[in-house]
Design an enzyme around this catalytic site. Structure first.
Site, PDB file in Angstrom:
ATOM      1  NE  ARG A   1     -21.263  -9.956  17.679  1.00 33.69           N
ATOM      2  CZ  ARG A   1     -20.558 -10.058  16.538  1.00 33.69           C
ATOM      3  NH1 ARG A   1     -21.041 -10.732  15.505  1.00 33.69           N
ATOM      4  NH2 ARG A   1     -19.352  -9.537  16.461  1.00 33.69           N
TER       5      ARG A   1
ATOM      6  CG  ASP B   1     -18.252 -12.379  18.124  1.00 34.99           C
ATOM      7  OD1 ASP B   1     -17.566 -11.471  18.616  1.00 34.99           O
ATOM      8  OD2 ASP B   1     -18.260 -12.644  16.907  1.00 34.99           O
TER       9      ASP B   1
ATOM     10  CG  HIS C   1     -14.585 -11.523  17.106  1.00 36.64           C
ATOM     11  ND1 HIS C   1     -15.649 -10.694  16.893  1.00 36.64           N
ATOM     12  CD2 HIS C   1     -13.693 -11.251  16.125  1.00 36.64           C
ATOM     13  CE1 HIS C   1     -15.416  -9.952  15.808  1.00 36.64           C
ATOM     14  NE2 HIS C   1     -14.236 -10.270  15.336  1.00 36.64           N
TER      15      HIS C   1
ATOM     16  CG  ASP D   1     -13.426 -12.636  12.496  1.00 38.29           C
ATOM     17  OD1 ASP D   1     -13.276 -13.557  13.330  1.00 38.29           O
ATOM     18  OD2 ASP D   1     -14.429 -11.910  12.477  1.00 38.29           O
ATOM     19  CD  GLU D   2     -13.861  -7.839  12.266  1.00 32.24           C
ATOM     20  OE1 GLU D   2     -14.256  -6.901  11.588  1.00 32.24           O
ATOM     21  OE2 GLU D   2     -14.615  -8.489  13.033  1.00 32.24           O
TER      22      GLU D   2
ATOM     23  CD1 TRP E   1     -13.332 -12.299   6.476  1.00 29.73           C
ATOM     24  CD2 TRP E   1     -14.514 -10.419   6.645  1.00 29.73           C
ATOM     25  NE1 TRP E   1     -12.680 -11.484   7.360  1.00 29.73           N
ATOM     26  CE2 TRP E   1     -13.383 -10.317   7.486  1.00 29.73           C
ATOM     27  CE3 TRP E   1     -15.404  -9.351   6.584  1.00 29.73           C
ATOM     28  CZ2 TRP E   1     -13.116  -9.192   8.264  1.00 29.73           C
ATOM     29  CZ3 TRP E   1     -15.143  -8.218   7.370  1.00 29.73           C
ATOM     30  CH2 TRP E   1     -14.009  -8.147   8.199  1.00 29.73           C
TER      31      TRP E   1
ATOM     32  CE1 TYR F   1     -19.498 -10.883   4.972  1.00 29.41           C
ATOM     33  CE2 TYR F   1     -19.634  -9.369   6.832  1.00 29.41           C
ATOM     34  CZ  TYR F   1     -19.028 -10.427   6.192  1.00 29.41           C
ATOM     35  OH  TYR F   1     -17.950 -11.051   6.766  1.00 29.41           O
TER      36      TYR F   1
ATOM     37  CG  ASP G   1     -24.556  -7.845   8.452  1.00 24.84           C
ATOM     38  OD1 ASP G   1     -24.175  -8.483   7.435  1.00 24.84           O
ATOM     39  OD2 ASP G   1     -23.773  -7.180   9.160  1.00 24.84           O
TER      40      ASP G   1
ATOM     41  CD1 TRP H   1     -21.517 -10.666   9.225  1.00 24.67           C
ATOM     42  CD2 TRP H   1     -21.133 -11.704  11.165  1.00 24.67           C
ATOM     43  NE1 TRP H   1     -20.421 -11.475   9.057  1.00 24.67           N
ATOM     44  CE2 TRP H   1     -20.157 -12.121  10.230  1.00 24.67           C
ATOM     45  CE3 TRP H   1     -21.077 -12.236  12.452  1.00 24.67           C
ATOM     46  CZ2 TRP H   1     -19.153 -13.036  10.541  1.00 24.67           C
ATOM     47  CZ3 TRP H   1     -20.078 -13.142  12.770  1.00 24.67           C
ATOM     48  CH2 TRP H   1     -19.127 -13.534  11.828  1.00 24.67           C
TER      49      TRP H   1
ATOM     50  CD  GLU I   1     -22.543  -7.213  14.597  1.00 21.79           C
ATOM     51  OE1 GLU I   1     -23.246  -7.827  13.767  1.00 21.79           O
ATOM     52  OE2 GLU I   1     -21.298  -7.229  14.579  1.00 21.79           O
TER      53      GLU I   1
HETATM   54  C1  ACM Z   1     -16.238 -10.872   9.697  1.00 28.60           C
HETATM   55  O1  ACM Z   1     -17.179 -10.271   9.132  1.00 28.60           O
HETATM   56  N1  ACM Z   1     -15.578 -10.283  10.701  1.00 28.60           N
HETATM   57  C2  ACM Z   1     -15.839 -12.212   9.310  1.00 28.60           C
END
Ligand code: ACM
Ligand code: ZN
Length: 535
Positions: A168, A197, A289, A342-343, A409, A436, A438, A475, A477
Site C-alpha cells: 500500500r 496486493d 488481491h 483472503d477476501e 485474522w 491489527y 493499523d 497493514w 493503507e
Molecule cells: C486480512 O486482513 N485481509 C488478512
C-alpha cells in the site's frame, strides 16, 4: 518506593527466583532472573570470544551494537573466552531458542544450543546495559555496566511475528532493516512480508518483468488510499501522513509513486534478518488481491479483463503461480511461505467458462471449493519444493488440507482456532481484535492487547499444541511513511513480544508498564517515533 517494592515482590512471586531488582528491566520478561552482587564494567579494549564459527556473524552483530555508543575498540576472537563469551553448547539444536546469560565482575557468558538462542542472549545483554547503548554516536562519561545476573530464558511460542505490508506504501531496504533490527531487540522470530496486493507488486520476478516494471508504480492521484493519506496529512496537520517524496519518479510525463525490491535487495534483507535470528516469511497473496498483476498481464484474469481475481480455470494462470513461487522459494530459505487466500471476490468465477469447466472437471461443489482446490494444488507444489503453506483463515472455506497452517485474522469469527486445530491444522493467532496495528490506538489499546486472549482459551491440551504463536499485522493503507509506521507499531509491539514469549503467570500489566519506561527511553535513543503513553 512503595510501588517499586510492590513490583519487586510480585516479580519475585511470579518468577520463583531468588531476587529481582528494578534496574533489570527486560522485555519480554525472562523466565528466571537471579540478580547477584556487583556488575561487570565493559573495558575499553573489549573482546568478544566465540567457540564455533557459526557464531561469527553473531559476534560481529554484537560489535555493531556496542561500538557506536561506547566508541570502544572491540575485537572478535574465535576459540578464546573473551570479555563477552558466546558459547554454542552441544548437542547443537537449532530449534531450541533457550539461552543462559551469566554476568559477574569477570565478564559475561551467553550459552545456547542454537544460533537464535545466542542472539536472544545478545538482546538481553543490550537490555541489561544502560539504554544509551543504543545511541548512534559515542556517549562519553557513562560507565557501561552490566549488573551481575544469572538469567535462564526460553520462549513459550516459536512464532512471534510482525507482518509488514510494503504494498500500500513502499518501505525501502533500509527502512525494512530498521524494523527488523528493533524486532530482534524484542526477540521476535518471524518477519511476515506481504509483498503483493492489488495496489502494487513489490518483488522482482525475472520471468514476468512487467509485474514490477509497471506493477510497482502507480499514479497516486488515481489511487484512493494515496489521495486519502494526503488529505489526512492536511486535515490533521500531520506531516508523517504525506507520501514520501523519495518514492516518486517521473516517467513519460507522469509522476509515478512506488518502488520494488530487486532479487538482490531481497537476498540482502533475508541475510540481515538471519543474522538477527529472524526468519523471513514471504507472502504472495493468491488468488485474490491481484488487481495489479491482472493489469500487467490481463490473461491472468477471467475473460482477460484485467481485474481481480486470478482465473483458476486457466492452466496458464496455474503455471504463472508455480513460476512465481519457484523464484520465491529460491530467494527465501525459510520453509514456510504464505499464499494469502483472503477476501477473494469469487463471484466472478461463476460467469467464467474456464472456471466453470474446472469446477466440472474436478467435480467441485462450487466457488469456495474452487479456491480450496487451488490452495491444495499449490500446497502440493510447495511440498515438492520442501516448503510448508500458510494461508489466511479463508483457506478453511471449501475444505483445507490438514497440513496447511492457518493465520487466524478474522477476530469476529471466534471459532477459527477451534475449528482449525480440531482438524489438525496448526494456527498462528493474529486476530483483528488485538493484533491489527493499523487500527487506531487510544490510551487503553496496549493494555487490552497485553491482557487479552490473543490465543482463545477454549482449546484442549492437544489443540493448544497446534498453536504456533502470535503475530501482529501492519497493514499500510493509511501508513504512508516509516515515521507513521513506527507510531502505529511502538510501543504496543513490545506488549505482543512479551505475550508471545512468556507464560500467562509471568505476565503482569504493572510490572510490564514499569519496565516499559526504560524501553521508551531506549526507543527514543534509537530515534523510533513511538506513540507516547498518554496522548
Ligand atoms: C486480512 O486482513 N485481509 C488478512
Ligand atoms: Zn476464470
Amino acid at each position: 518506593m512503595k510501588r517499586l517494592r510492590y513490583l519487586l515482590i510480585t516479580s519475585l512471586a511470579l518468577l520463583g527466583c531468588k531476587q529481582v531488582t528494578a534496574s533489570v528491566n527486560i522485555i519480554p520478561q525472562p523466565t528466571c532472573i537471579e540478580v547477584k552482587k556487583g556488575c561487570y564494567v565493559l573495558p575499553e579494549k573489549l573482546t568478544i570470544g566465540y567457540n564455533n564459527e557459526i557464531l561469527e556473524p553473531a559476534a560481529q552483530y554484537l560489535i555493531e551494537k556496542l561500538a557506536p555508543a561506547t566508541g570502544y575498540n572491540i575485537t572478535p576472537k574465535k576459540g578464546v573466552k573473551g570479555n563477552i563469551s558466546l558459547q554454542l553448547t552441544s548437542p547443537v539444536n537449532q530449534e531450541d531458542e533457550s539461552y543462559t546469560l551469566q554476568s559477574s565482575i569477570e565478564g559475561v557468558t551467553i550459552e545456547s544450543s542454537s544460533y537464535k538462542g545466542i542472539i536472544h542472549g545478545i538482546s538481553t545483554l543490550r537490555q541489561l546495559l544502560p539504554y544509551q547503548i543504543e545511541a548512534e554516536a559515542v556517549i562519553r562519561g557513562l560507565k557501561w555496566e552490566v549488573p551481575a545476573v544469572k538469567i535462564q530464558d526460553a520462549p513459550i511460542y516459536e512464532w512471534r511475528g510482525l507482518m509488514l505490508d510494503p504494498v500500500r506504501h513502499f518501505y525501502s531496504v533500509s527502512e525494512t532493516k530498521r524494523l527488523i533490527d528493533i524486532m530482534a531487540l524484542y526477540k521476535f522470530s518471524k518477519f511476515h512480508w506481504h509483498l503483493i496486493d492489488s495496489q502494487a507488486w513489490r518483488i522482482e520476478i525475472k520471468k514476468y518483468p512487467m509485474l514490477t516494471d509497471k506493477g510497482a508504480w502507480r499514479n497516486p492521484k488515481e489511487e484512493y488510499i494515496d489521495v486519502a493519506c494526503e488529505q489526512r496529512a492536511i486535515n490533521e496537520k500531520n506531516p508523517v501522513m504525506h507520501l514520501p517524496q523519495n518514492y516518486f519518479k517521473n516517467q513519460d510525463g507522469k509522476r509515478l509513486y512506488g518502488g520494488y525490491y530487486t532479487q538482490d535487495d531481497i537476498r540482502e534483507i533475508v541475510a540481515y534478518a538471519a543474522v538477527r535470528g529472524i526468519d523471513v516469511v514471504p507472502e504472495i497473496d493468491m488468488p485474490g488481491h491481484n488487481w495489479m498483476a491482472t493489469q500487467c498481464y490481463p490473461w491472468l484474469s477471467c475473460g482477460h479483463d484485467g481485474t481481480d481475481p486470478l482465473c483458476l480455470g486457466s492452466d496458464s494462470v496455474m503455471q504463472f503461480c508455480r513460476d512465481v513461487f519457484k523464484e520465491v522459494f529460491e530467494l527465501f530459505p525459510y520453509n514456510f511461505t504464505e499464499i494469502g487466500g483472503d477476501e477473494v471476490g469469487r463471484g466472478k468465477w461463476a460467469n467464467c467458462p474456464l472456471c466453470q469447466a474446472r469446477i466440472k472437471e474436478q467435480n467441485l461443489g462450487g466457488l469456495e471449493e474452487l479456491q480450496s482446490w487451488f490452495t491444495r494444488e499449490m500446497e502440493k507444489y510447495f511440498n515438492e519444493n520442501g516448503r510448508r503453506l500458510i494461508g489466511w483463515d479463508e483457506i478453511l472455506e471449501g475444505g483445507v488440507s490438514p497440513t496447511a497452517t492457518v493465520n487466524w485474522w478474522q477476530g469476529y469469527h471466534g471459532d477459527v482456532v477451534q475449528r482449525s486445530t480440531a482438524g489438525g491444522n496448526e494456527v498462528i493467532c493474529c486476530p483483528t481484535t488485538y493484533c491489527y496495528f493499523d487500527y487506531p490506538q487510544d490510551n487503553n489499546t496496549m493494555r487490552t492487547l497485553y491482557e487479552g486472549d490473543v490465543v482463545p482459551t477454549d482449546l484442549s491440551a492437544e489443540q493448544k499444541k497446534l498453536v504456533k504463536g502470535m503475530q501482529a499485522n501492519i497493514w499500510c493503507e493509511y501508513i504512508p511513511s516509516e515515521a507513521r509506521m513506527q507510531y502505529m507499531v511502538f510501543p504496543r509491539a513490545l506488549a505482543l513480544a512479551e505475550k508471545a514469549w512468556t507464560t500467562q503467570s509471568q505476565q503482569g500489566w504493572d510490572s510490564y508498564l514499569y519496565r516499559l519506561n526504560d524501553h521508551l527511553m531506549r526507543l527514543s535513543t534509537m530515534k523510533v517515533n513511538y506513540r507516547p503513553l498518554n496522548e
